[in-house]
Design an enzyme around this catalytic site. Structure first.
Site, mmCIF file in Angstrom:
data_model
loop_
_atom_site.group_PDB
_atom_site.id
_atom_site.type_symbol
_atom_site.label_atom_id
_atom_site.label_comp_id
_atom_site.label_asym_id
_atom_site.label_seq_id
_atom_site.Cartn_x
_atom_site.Cartn_y
_atom_site.Cartn_z
ATOM 1 N N HIS A 191 6.223 -17.161 -11.025
ATOM 2 C CA HIS A 191 5.171 -17.062 -12.034
ATOM 3 C C HIS A 191 4.174 -18.206 -11.858
ATOM 4 O O HIS A 191 4.561 -19.316 -11.487
ATOM 5 C CB HIS A 191 5.785 -17.103 -13.437
ATOM 6 C CG HIS A 191 4.792 -16.750 -14.495
ATOM 7 N ND1 HIS A 191 3.907 -17.662 -14.996
ATOM 8 C CD2 HIS A 191 4.520 -15.566 -15.098
ATOM 9 C CE1 HIS A 191 3.128 -17.053 -15.888
ATOM 10 N NE2 HIS A 191 3.484 -15.787 -15.978
ATOM 11 N N GLU A 195 2.801 -20.097 -13.865
ATOM 12 C CA GLU A 195 3.118 -21.315 -14.636
ATOM 13 C C GLU A 195 4.165 -22.155 -13.911
ATOM 14 O O GLU A 195 4.120 -23.390 -13.975
ATOM 15 C CB GLU A 195 3.582 -20.923 -16.052
ATOM 16 C CG GLU A 195 2.401 -20.469 -16.912
ATOM 17 C CD GLU A 195 2.738 -19.414 -17.946
ATOM 18 O OE1 GLU A 195 3.923 -19.242 -18.287
ATOM 19 O OE2 GLU A 195 1.800 -18.733 -18.417
ATOM 20 N N GLU A 224 -0.824 -10.932 -10.934
ATOM 21 C CA GLU A 224 -1.318 -11.605 -12.132
ATOM 22 C C GLU A 224 -2.425 -12.590 -11.766
ATOM 23 O O GLU A 224 -2.142 -13.708 -11.312
ATOM 24 C CB GLU A 224 -0.188 -12.386 -12.810
ATOM 25 C CG GLU A 224 0.962 -11.518 -13.260
ATOM 26 C CD GLU A 224 1.740 -12.151 -14.403
ATOM 27 O OE1 GLU A 224 1.794 -11.529 -15.468
ATOM 28 O OE2 GLU A 224 2.257 -13.277 -14.242
ATOM 29 N N GLY A 241 -2.886 -15.414 -20.444
ATOM 30 C CA GLY A 241 -2.946 -16.123 -21.716
ATOM 31 C C GLY A 241 -4.356 -16.501 -22.149
ATOM 32 O O GLY A 241 -4.539 -17.289 -23.071
ATOM 33 N N SER A 287 -2.994 -10.872 -19.923
ATOM 34 C CA SER A 287 -3.618 -10.393 -21.162
ATOM 35 C C SER A 287 -3.605 -8.872 -21.294
ATOM 36 O O SER A 287 -4.527 -8.273 -21.824
ATOM 37 C CB SER A 287 -5.042 -10.930 -21.299
ATOM 38 O OG SER A 287 -5.035 -12.355 -21.311
ATOM 39 N N GLY A 329 1.915 -12.676 -24.063
ATOM 40 C CA GLY A 329 1.647 -12.774 -25.499
ATOM 41 C C GLY A 329 1.970 -11.512 -26.280
ATOM 42 O O GLY A 329 2.600 -11.570 -27.344
#
Ligand code: PGA
Length: 250
Positions: free
Chosen positions: A94, A96, A166, A172, A212, A234
């Site tokens: 990912h 992050e 992604e 986000g 998103s 989210g």
């Protein structure tokens, strides 16, 4: 025909109690889903989610896995530990993790190989940053990340895993790739797989869009021929939102 797969990525959210509450609400709501449904939850919530999801079509996922069998790797979890808890899917690479925790294409590859060898289905994340898209490097970046992540796997193993495209700038942020942008970049990934492993592998591998994705944009994205599902951050934290995404075609 590839069966769509929609996975929630809860990230660092929910206590076990909150996790159970969310999954209990999801169980009846996503019962008739036509896609595979997965929730990738913090490890402390595995037991609560397994219990709440018992007998349902909701499958358990983790958010990372280490590549060693066991040993002195403080804070890490092995493939065997995850499978013993009922985990079937694992998010790997990912953005992050790449951005904040030093994840590289090489470590992503090690994790993917370990996951596959141990019977977990990886959800391998790739995606370009904002400046990379603006400078025209999107295709090169996603192709490189994909090739690196899959190195050493057989075509058969690749057919069975999941890739999540992604775009980092869409995670986000409320910014989504347009339906066409997402479709186009996923098609670049699929073509790269076809060139290296054959068209039958490219036709089988499921490639999600993430960034998103929500009840408002899911229909348009899922109508694209190359998009086989979503990795949802989210919008996976609230039962009504995740339900609307999973039941996008109802
Ligand atoms: P987001 O996250 O849906 O909150 O943008 C997606 C992801 O990071 O997997």
């Amino acid at each position: 025909m590839r069966k769509p797969i929609i996975a929630g990525n809860w990230k660092m959210n929910k206590t076990p109690e909150e996790a159970a509450e969310l999954v209990k609400a999801l169980v009846p709501a996503v019962k008739g889903a036509d896609c595979d449904v997965v929730v990738c939850v913090p490890a402390v919530c595995f037991a609560a989610v397994m219990e709440a999801a018992k007998g349902s079509n909701i499958r358990l996922g983790a958010q990372n896995v280490h590549f060693a069998k066991s040993g002195a790797y403080t804070g890490e979890l092995s493939v065997d530990m995850l499978t013993a808890c009922g985990v079937e899917y694992v998010v790997i690479g990912h953005s992050e993790r790449r951005q904040y925790f030093g994840e590289t294409d090489a470590t992503v590859n090690l994790r993917v190989k370990a996951a596959v060898a141990g019977g977990l289905t990886p959800i391998v994340c790739v995606g370009e940053k904002k400046e990379e898209r603006e400078n025209g490097y999107t295709d090169a970046i996603v192709e490189y990340q994909t090739r690196m992540a899959l190195t050493g796997l057989t075509g058969e193993q690749i057919s069975a895993l999941v890739i999540a495209y992604e775009p980092v700038w869409a995670i986000g942020t409320g910014l989504t790739a347009t339906d066409e942008q997402a479709n186009e970049t996923i098609s670049v990934i699929r073509k790269a797989i076809a060139r290296q492993y054959g068209q039958h592998v490219a036709d089988a591998v499921r490639i999600q869009y993430g960034g998103s994705m929500n009840p408002g944009n899911v229909k348009g994205l899922m109508a694209q021929p190359e998009i086989d599902g979503g990795l949802i951050g989210g919008a996976s934290l609230k039962a009504p939102d995740f339900t609307a995404v999973v039941m996008y075609n109802k």
